[in-house]
Motif scaffolding. Structure first.
Motif, mmCIF file in Angstrom:
data_model
loop_
_atom_site.group_PDB
_atom_site.id
_atom_site.type_symbol
_atom_site.label_atom_id
_atom_site.label_comp_id
_atom_site.label_asym_id
_atom_site.label_seq_id
_atom_site.Cartn_x
_atom_site.Cartn_y
_atom_site.Cartn_z
ATOM 1 N N HIS A 1 3.507 21.388 -73.078
ATOM 2 C CA HIS A 1 2.645 19.925 -73.010
ATOM 3 C C HIS A 1 1.568 20.277 -72.558
ATOM 4 C CE1 HIS A 1 6.470 18.350 -74.187
ATOM 5 N NE2 HIS A 1 7.350 18.640 -73.209
ATOM 6 N N GLY A 2 0.587 21.374 -72.605
ATOM 7 C CA GLY A 2 -1.138 21.565 -72.069
ATOM 8 C C GLY A 2 -1.308 21.294 -70.754
ATOM 9 N N ASN A 3 0.124 21.695 -69.999
ATOM 10 C CA ASN A 3 -0.035 21.039 -68.300
ATOM 11 C C ASN A 3 -0.678 22.843 -68.253
ATOM 12 O OD1 ASN A 3 0.198 21.650 -65.667
ATOM 13 N ND2 ASN A 3 2.217 21.222 -65.750
ATOM 14 N N SER A 4 -1.528 22.455 -68.255
ATOM 15 C CA SER A 4 -2.343 24.185 -67.787
ATOM 16 C C SER A 4 -3.946 24.091 -67.631
ATOM 17 C CB SER A 4 -2.982 25.241 -69.559
ATOM 18 O OG SER A 4 -3.938 24.387 -70.209
ATOM 19 N N PRO A 5 -4.695 25.292 -66.252
ATOM 20 C CA PRO A 5 -5.847 24.742 -66.761
ATOM 21 C C PRO A 5 -6.959 24.181 -67.115
ATOM 22 C CG PRO A 5 -4.927 26.906 -65.403
ATOM 23 C CD PRO A 5 -4.270 26.928 -66.440
ATOM 24 N N ALA A 6 -6.914 24.944 -68.690
ATOM 25 C CA ALA A 6 -7.544 24.597 -69.631
ATOM 26 C C ALA A 6 -7.278 22.941 -69.951
ATOM 27 C CB ALA A 6 -7.868 25.581 -70.877
ATOM 28 N N ALA A 7 -6.486 22.944 -70.360
ATOM 29 C CA ALA A 7 -5.892 21.013 -70.361
ATOM 30 C C ALA A 7 -6.606 20.177 -69.522
ATOM 31 C CB ALA A 7 -4.897 20.622 -70.734
ATOM 32 N N TRP A 8 -6.354 21.411 -68.316
ATOM 33 C CA TRP A 8 -6.624 20.126 -66.358
ATOM 34 C C TRP A 8 -8.173 20.116 -67.113
ATOM 35 C CZ3 TRP A 8 -4.256 15.939 -64.250
ATOM 36 C CH2 TRP A 8 -1.944 16.069 -64.994
ATOM 37 N N THR A 9 -8.781 20.898 -66.624
ATOM 38 C CA THR A 9 -10.307 20.898 -66.640
ATOM 39 C C THR A 9 -10.441 19.992 -67.485
ATOM 40 O OG1 THR A 9 -9.924 23.012 -65.527
ATOM 41 C CG2 THR A 9 -12.621 22.671 -66.475
ATOM 42 N N SER A 10 -10.694 20.224 -69.293
ATOM 43 C CA SER A 10 -11.137 19.173 -69.961
ATOM 44 C C SER A 10 -10.596 17.891 -70.168
ATOM 45 C CB SER A 10 -10.196 19.904 -71.554
ATOM 46 O OG SER A 10 -10.884 19.177 -72.917
ATOM 47 N N VAL A 11 -9.402 17.708 -69.420
ATOM 48 C CA VAL A 11 -9.377 16.307 -69.395
ATOM 49 C C VAL A 11 -9.688 15.337 -68.330
ATOM 50 C CG1 VAL A 11 -7.260 14.835 -68.503
ATOM 51 C CG2 VAL A 11 -7.325 16.514 -70.330
ATOM 52 N N THR A 12 -10.187 16.389 -67.552
ATOM 53 C CA THR A 12 -10.590 15.965 -65.938
ATOM 54 C C THR A 12 -12.470 15.669 -66.345
ATOM 55 O OG1 THR A 12 -9.286 17.209 -64.593
ATOM 56 C CG2 THR A 12 -11.503 16.238 -63.622
ATOM 57 N N ILE A 13 -13.062 16.642 -67.496
ATOM 58 C CA ILE A 13 -14.010 15.971 -67.556
ATOM 59 C C ILE A 13 -14.374 15.526 -68.272
ATOM 60 C CG2 ILE A 13 -16.404 17.289 -68.664
ATOM 61 C CD1 ILE A 13 -15.134 20.539 -67.590
ATOM 62 N N MET A 14 -13.533 15.205 -69.649
ATOM 63 C CA MET A 14 -13.910 13.931 -70.633
ATOM 64 C C MET A 14 -13.374 12.713 -69.501
ATOM 65 S SD MET A 14 -12.195 15.241 -73.748
ATOM 66 C CE MET A 14 -10.286 15.593 -73.333
#
Length: 91
Positions: free
Chosen positions: A23-36
């Motif tokens: 479900h996208g629970n990864s550093p890549a997903a969290w970083t992307s969502v935080t930046i957005m």
């Protein structure tokens, strides 16, 4: 008038629910969502300020675009779900 607008789903293969999707629970997903999220906050602040903050609004849009790009780049670098740079501890 008949109501035939109901969606139909055709299943070709049974779905294997035992596979962990992540479900996208990864550093890549969290970083992307935080930046957005930061970009959206900047855009909201610009919206509240008003006409004089047009440049600030476009800066927020630019930050969102950076977040959209950062996710796939980090995933390709091995920080996505099941990536090579992650220590998969089963959580």
């Amino acid at each position: 008038m008949s109501n035939n607008s109901a969606a139909t789903v055709s299943v070709h293969e049974p779905v294997d629910h035992s596979i962990e999707l992540g479900h996208g629970n990864s550093p890549a997903a969290w970083t992307s969502v935080t930046i957005m999220l930061v970009g959206v906050i900047i855009g909201c602040i610009a919206f509240v300020i008003g006409e004089s903050a047009t440049v600030l609004f476009w800066i927020g849009v630019g930050v969102i675009v950076v977040g959209v790009i950062a996710g796939p780049v980090l995933r390709m670098a091995g920080y996505g779900v099941g990536g090579s740079k992650l220590n998969n501890s089963g959580h």
